[in-house]
Design a protein around this motif. Structure first.
Motif, PDB file in Angstrom:
ATOM      1  N   ALA A  74      -3.191   2.119  -3.721  1.00  0.00           N
ATOM      2  CA  ALA A  74      -2.554   3.425  -3.534  1.00  0.00           C
ATOM      3  C   ALA A  74      -3.632   4.453  -3.247  1.00  0.00           C
ATOM      4  CB  ALA A  74      -1.780   3.827  -4.788  1.00  0.00           C
ATOM      5  N   ASP A  75      -3.392   5.275  -2.263  1.00  0.00           N
ATOM      6  CA  ASP A  75      -4.273   6.406  -1.996  1.00  0.00           C
ATOM      7  C   ASP A  75      -3.489   7.679  -2.234  1.00  0.00           C
ATOM      8  OD1 ASP A  75      -6.854   5.304  -0.842  1.00  0.00           O
ATOM      9  OD2 ASP A  75      -5.356   4.240   0.347  1.00  0.00           O
ATOM     10  N   SER A  76      -4.092   8.572  -2.985  1.00  0.00           N
ATOM     11  CA  SER A  76      -3.383   9.793  -3.336  1.00  0.00           C
ATOM     12  C   SER A  76      -4.264  10.987  -3.033  1.00  0.00           C
ATOM     13  CB  SER A  76      -3.024   9.750  -4.830  1.00  0.00           C
ATOM     14  OG  SER A  76      -2.224  10.869  -5.141  1.00  0.00           O
ATOM     15  N   LEU A  77      -3.752  11.885  -2.221  1.00  0.00           N
ATOM     16  CA  LEU A  77      -4.555  13.033  -1.796  1.00  0.00           C
ATOM     17  C   LEU A  77      -3.775  14.328  -1.984  1.00  0.00           C
ATOM     18  CD1 LEU A  77      -4.837  10.650   0.798  1.00  0.00           C
ATOM     19  CD2 LEU A  77      -6.977  11.918   0.735  1.00  0.00           C
ATOM     20  N   PRO A  78      -3.792  14.855  -3.189  1.00  0.00           N
ATOM     21  CA  PRO A  78      -3.136  16.138  -3.411  1.00  0.00           C
ATOM     22  C   PRO A  78      -4.054  17.267  -2.974  1.00  0.00           C
ATOM     23  CG  PRO A  78      -4.053  15.346  -5.462  1.00  0.00           C
ATOM     24  CD  PRO A  78      -4.427  14.331  -4.403  1.00  0.00           C
ATOM     25  N   ASN A  79      -3.471  18.357  -2.562  1.00  0.00           N
ATOM     26  CA  ASN A  79      -4.297  19.436  -2.035  1.00  0.00           C
ATOM     27  C   ASN A  79      -3.656  20.806  -2.272  1.00  0.00           C
ATOM     28  OD1 ASN A  79      -6.586  20.374  -0.791  1.00  0.00           O
ATOM     29  ND2 ASN A  79      -6.425  18.901   0.893  1.00  0.00           N
ATOM     30  N   LEU A  80      -4.494  21.790  -2.380  1.00  0.00           N
ATOM     31  CA  LEU A  80      -4.021  23.170  -2.546  1.00  0.00           C
ATOM     32  C   LEU A  80      -4.647  24.030  -1.459  1.00  0.00           C
ATOM     33  CD1 LEU A  80      -4.692  23.704  -6.379  1.00  0.00           C
ATOM     34  CD2 LEU A  80      -2.518  23.070  -5.321  1.00  0.00           C
ATOM     35  N   GLU A  81      -3.847  24.952  -0.926  1.00  0.00           N
ATOM     36  CA  GLU A  81      -4.392  25.920   0.035  1.00  0.00           C
ATOM     37  C   GLU A  81      -3.798  27.259  -0.362  1.00  0.00           C
ATOM     38  OE1 GLU A  81      -3.882  24.694   4.191  1.00  0.00           O
ATOM     39  OE2 GLU A  81      -3.443  26.803   4.611  1.00  0.00           O
ATOM     40  N   ILE A  82      -4.584  28.049  -1.067  1.00  0.00           N
ATOM     41  CA  ILE A  82      -4.035  29.243  -1.715  1.00  0.00           C
ATOM     42  C   ILE A  82      -4.675  30.492  -1.155  1.00  0.00           C
ATOM     43  CG2 ILE A  82      -3.742  30.412  -3.936  1.00  0.00           C
ATOM     44  CD1 ILE A  82      -3.735  27.618  -5.205  1.00  0.00           C
ATOM     45  N   GLN A  83      -3.830  31.343  -0.615  1.00  0.00           N
ATOM     46  CA  GLN A  83      -4.344  32.576  -0.014  1.00  0.00           C
ATOM     47  C   GLN A  83      -3.863  33.819  -0.759  1.00  0.00           C
ATOM     48  OE1 GLN A  83      -2.859  31.162   3.946  1.00  0.00           O
ATOM     49  NE2 GLN A  83      -4.837  31.977   4.622  1.00  0.00           N
TER      50      GLN A  83
ATOM     51  N   ARG B  13       0.834  -1.202   0.000  1.00  0.00           N
ATOM     52  CA  ARG B  13       0.000   0.000   0.000  1.00  0.00           C
ATOM     53  C   ARG B  13       0.861   1.241   0.000  1.00  0.00           C
ATOM     54  NH1 ARG B  13      -5.072   0.684   3.619  1.00  0.00           N
ATOM     55  NH2 ARG B  13      -4.867   2.559   2.375  1.00  0.00           N
ATOM     56  N   SER B  14       0.341   2.280  -0.601  1.00  0.00           N
ATOM     57  CA  SER B  14       1.021   3.561  -0.492  1.00  0.00           C
ATOM     58  C   SER B  14      -0.002   4.658  -0.242  1.00  0.00           C
ATOM     59  CB  SER B  14       1.809   3.889  -1.759  1.00  0.00           C
ATOM     60  OG  SER B  14       0.928   4.281  -2.787  1.00  0.00           O
ATOM     61  N   VAL B  15       0.496   5.668   0.421  1.00  0.00           N
ATOM     62  CA  VAL B  15      -0.314   6.848   0.691  1.00  0.00           C
ATOM     63  C   VAL B  15       0.510   8.053   0.271  1.00  0.00           C
ATOM     64  CG1 VAL B  15      -1.557   8.184   2.428  1.00  0.00           C
ATOM     65  CG2 VAL B  15      -1.265   5.697   2.742  1.00  0.00           C
ATOM     66  N   PHE B  16      -0.083   8.931  -0.482  1.00  0.00           N
ATOM     67  CA  PHE B  16       0.573  10.209  -0.770  1.00  0.00           C
ATOM     68  C   PHE B  16      -0.382  11.316  -0.366  1.00  0.00           C
ATOM     69  CE2 PHE B  16       1.028  13.968  -3.365  1.00  0.00           C
ATOM     70  CZ  PHE B  16       2.366  14.270  -3.210  1.00  0.00           C
TER      71      PHE B  16
END
Lengths: 453, 255
Positions: free
Chosen positions: A372-381, A339-342
């Motif tokens: 594989a679980d992949s969770l990309p994210n953006l936090e833009i201020q 398994r992989s998590v990103f």
């Protein structure tokens, strides 16, 4: 467990993680008061922090409390220094022998750095490469100035544990304008099953300096849980160029938890490449801070998981300053029941206008039982930025495999070739040709285990 | 005369996923050194036949047999068929990102020959073959078919044909998507390889007659609705060019 009281067996009675052990450690090493206080404060932070659970967002897919019991480990022993690489344990010597061009090198066995070699001409330019313990004695002001400033007790339970217990360690200091063309090598090796090692890396590149560091950990396979926690702090000052390559080749049985913090100053360029191949459980928490305008960070990652391996990568591209850019590309191949998590985040602070930041994670599933679980994210201020993220989890392309088969290539080799090609996009970005070839070989060897299985 | 190189008898095949029958009793004999063309309208099963010969897993043979050098190859994996000397030039060559043409070619050649090919001999040979096909030497370092133009992809197929030296070359619409210059280079390459190795048999699958202006077939077959509807000499191709396929379809429908 949080107070570290020994509850299990004779091993734990000798080596359990306790506040007393921290006191004993710092006294034995005759450390300065600031470090003693820092270690104890870190211990308290470790002890106060509950074991993360899957209810914590950062640990949602890695049930660390189930995978890792902190009670059973003995502290790794101190090891005696050796005169040269021939004196290293055979397994480690094999790792060292596979390395290509090397400028300075440091090797740690269990709790101690046992080998240090620095070419005289580089030392004469002011390059410092040593164990962190040695640096404490020889360059105390430098170590005090930087150690614990990027990895702090706020960086989680395991970072705090590392700050309380680190021994040996790597210290690299590149003075202003000094360019080290050939990679610096660090090796860490565990000899005994059931032990815990605490590696620590501190890299400071002054303005205009250039250096590449290959930080490699490895061991044989173990039949008992064995623990590695590590932490790295890396500072690239104005215009410095730093390449940091982490190669994780622990044997089976090892749980590896790393917390790395990299800081890029004005016009600095940092390239990181995390190669995760070994251990039962590997969790790398890597955060890059783009502190000043003009800085650029490339964050690269390659992982190959087999059997029941569980790899977790958590990344942050932290854009504090305007006019900075970062680019992340992590790719993994997952076989068997691995398994992989990103989890990746691009964070753009309000003042960080004109940020360019990209993030891509791609996963190749080689067996029905892998995930594989992949969770990309953006936090833009900030409003004037260019950011994007992408994540994919896919299978091998049957048409690609058929094409290779139709060219005489057997199935296992065809799969290897496709996976190899999949990683080329990442490894091709590494500026050091020799290191790139070594990593390709390491990946190839890991994939070869598949064909034999 | 010895046995045919390729003997296909009453071959039935369907799409494995949904059971749609595509080949409905193909019979074909091809002798060593011969060139046969298979023509036919779209959807007649020409490309499927080529893939079934190569062993594509998307198709299931439900009846009949494919004998290659006298033995059935239906039980062989695609790579085993390839090592035995069966080559399929793809209508749509597949992109393999990150794997260079040179690495791919060398891996294939090692597998074909069952031994490590000398790296210098290999490079010499690859360069010579690329020269024959008017390919830029820089081509060898590019990822296989990745970002190649249509013409480059087809030339790359012929390059592989030249390097792997098969006994049976099945060319699936190699002429499609080629302009006249590329067609000249590609067919020139095939003729050159054929003249070097006259024993090689070629099964040319094409929709149009124009490729046959460059490569002269010994036999032309026309495939309609999953069967060979008619076979004849090179002149049959010209007749098809004039009359189209409809009259054959009507004939087949009348059967």
């Amino acid at each position: 467990m949080a107070d570290g009281t020994a509850t299990v067996g004779p091993v734990a009675a000798v080596g359990a993680l306790t506040r007393d052990q921290v006191e004993i450690l710092t006294a034995r090493k005759g450390e300065p008061e600031w470090l003693r206080a820092g270690r104890l404060k870190a211990w308290d932070a470790f002890a106060a922090a509950p074991m993360p659970t899957t209810r914590d967002e950062d640990w949602r897919y890695t049930d660390i409390g189930r995978m890792l019991k902190l009670e059973g480990f003995a502290l790794a022993d101190e090891a005696a220094s050796v005169a040269d690489a021939d004196g290293l344990p055979a397994g480690l010597r094999a790792v060292v022998d596979e390395s290509g061009e090397t400028s300075a090198r440091v090797a740690q066995v269990d709790a101690s750095v046992v080998l240090r070699e620095v070419p005289a001409e580089l030392a004469a330019q002011g390059l410092i490469v040593s164990s962190l313990e040695t640096a404490l004695r020889e360059h105390p002001a430098l170590v005090e100035r930087w150690l614990g400033t990027a990895v702090t007790d706020e960086d989680g339970k395991f970072a705090a544990l590392n700050s309380a217990y680190w021994t040996g360690g790597l210290f690299v200091y590149v003075p202003r304008g000094v360019k080290v063309e050939v990679p610096v090598r660090s090796y860490r090796w565990i000899t005994a099953a059931g032990t815990a090692v605490f590696g620590r890396t501190l890299v400071v590149a002054e303005a205009g300096a250039e250096v590449a560091i290959v930080d490699e950990v490895a061991s044989d396979d173990f039949d008992r849980p064995t623990l590695s926690t590590s932490a790295a702090e890396l500072f690239a000052d104005e215009g410095a160029k730093v390449t940091y390559v982490s190669v994780q080749r622990w044997g089976l049985g090892v749980a590896h938890l790393s917390t790395d913090r990299l800081v890029a100053g004005r016009d600095a360029k940092i390239t990181t490449l995390y190669t995760t191949l070994g251990g039962d459980l590997s969790r790398a928490d890597v955060k890059c801070r783009l502190r000043a305008p003009g800085s650029h960070v490339d964050m690269l990652g390659v992982y190959v998981a087999q059997g029941q391996q569980h790899f977790d990568h958590e990344t942050l591209q932290d854009h504090v300053a305007p006019h900075a850019s970062s680019n992340l590309l992590f790719k993994g191949a997952l076989d068997d029941r691995s398994r992989s998590v990103f989890r990746g985040l691009i964070r753009v602070h309000p003042k960080a206008q004109r940020t360019d930041a990209y993030q891509t994670n791609r996963n190749l599933i080689l067996a029905a039982g892998a995930r594989a679980d992949s969770l990309p994210n953006l936090e833009i201020q900030a409003d004037d930025v260019r950011c994007s993220h992408a994540a994919t989890v896919g299978q091998l392309d049957e048409e690609e495999i058929f094409y290779l088969l139709s060219r005489c290539i057997p199935k296992a080799e065809a799969v290897r070739l496709v996976v190899f090609g999949f990683f080329a996009e990442v490894l091709d970005q590494l500026p050091h040709e020799g290191v790139r070839r070594e990593l390709l070989r390491a990946v190839e060897r890991k994939l070869a285990r598949r064909a034999q299985a | 005369m010895a046995q045919p190189l390729l003997k296909i008898t009453n071959l039935h095949a369907e799409i494995a996923e949904d059971g749609t029958e595509i080949l409905r009793g193909v019979d074909l004999e091809l002798n060593e050194g011969q060139i046969h063309a298979i023509m036919g309208p779209n959807g007649s099963g020409k490309s499927t036949l080529s893939k079934v010969i190569a062993g594509h897993p998307a198709y299931e043979v439900t009846d009949g047999d494919i004998l290659y050098r006298g033995e059935s190859i239906l039980g062989l994996q695609p790579d085993e068929r390839a090592r035995a000397g069966v080559f399929l030039a793809f209508q749509y060559p597949v992109e393999i990102p990150g794997v260079s043409v040179a690495n791919f070619m060398r891996t294939a050649l090692n597998a074909k020959r069952g031994e490590e090919v000398d790296i210098f001999d290999f490079q010499d040979e690859l360069e010579a073959r690329m020269g024959m096909l008017e390919m830029d030497p820089a081509f060898a370092a590019r990822s296989v078919n990745d970002g190649f133009s249509g013409g480059e992809k087809k030339r790359n197929e012929i390059l592989q044909l030249a390097m792997l030296e098969p006994l049976l070359a099945v060319m699936d619409e190699t002429d499609s998507g080629l302009d006249i210059d590329a067609l000249r280079i590609v067919t020139g390459g095939i003729n050159r390889i054929k003249s070097e190795r006259p024993e090689m048999a070629v099964l040319l699958i094409t929709h149009y007659q124009r490729m046959l202006n460059y490569i002269t077939p010994d036999v032309v077959h026309v495939m309609v609705e999953g069967r060979i509807a008619r076979s004849g000499g090179a002149e049959l191709a010209l007749e098809l060019e004039e009359r189209g396929y409809d009259w054959l379809r009507e004939e087949a429908g009348a059967v």
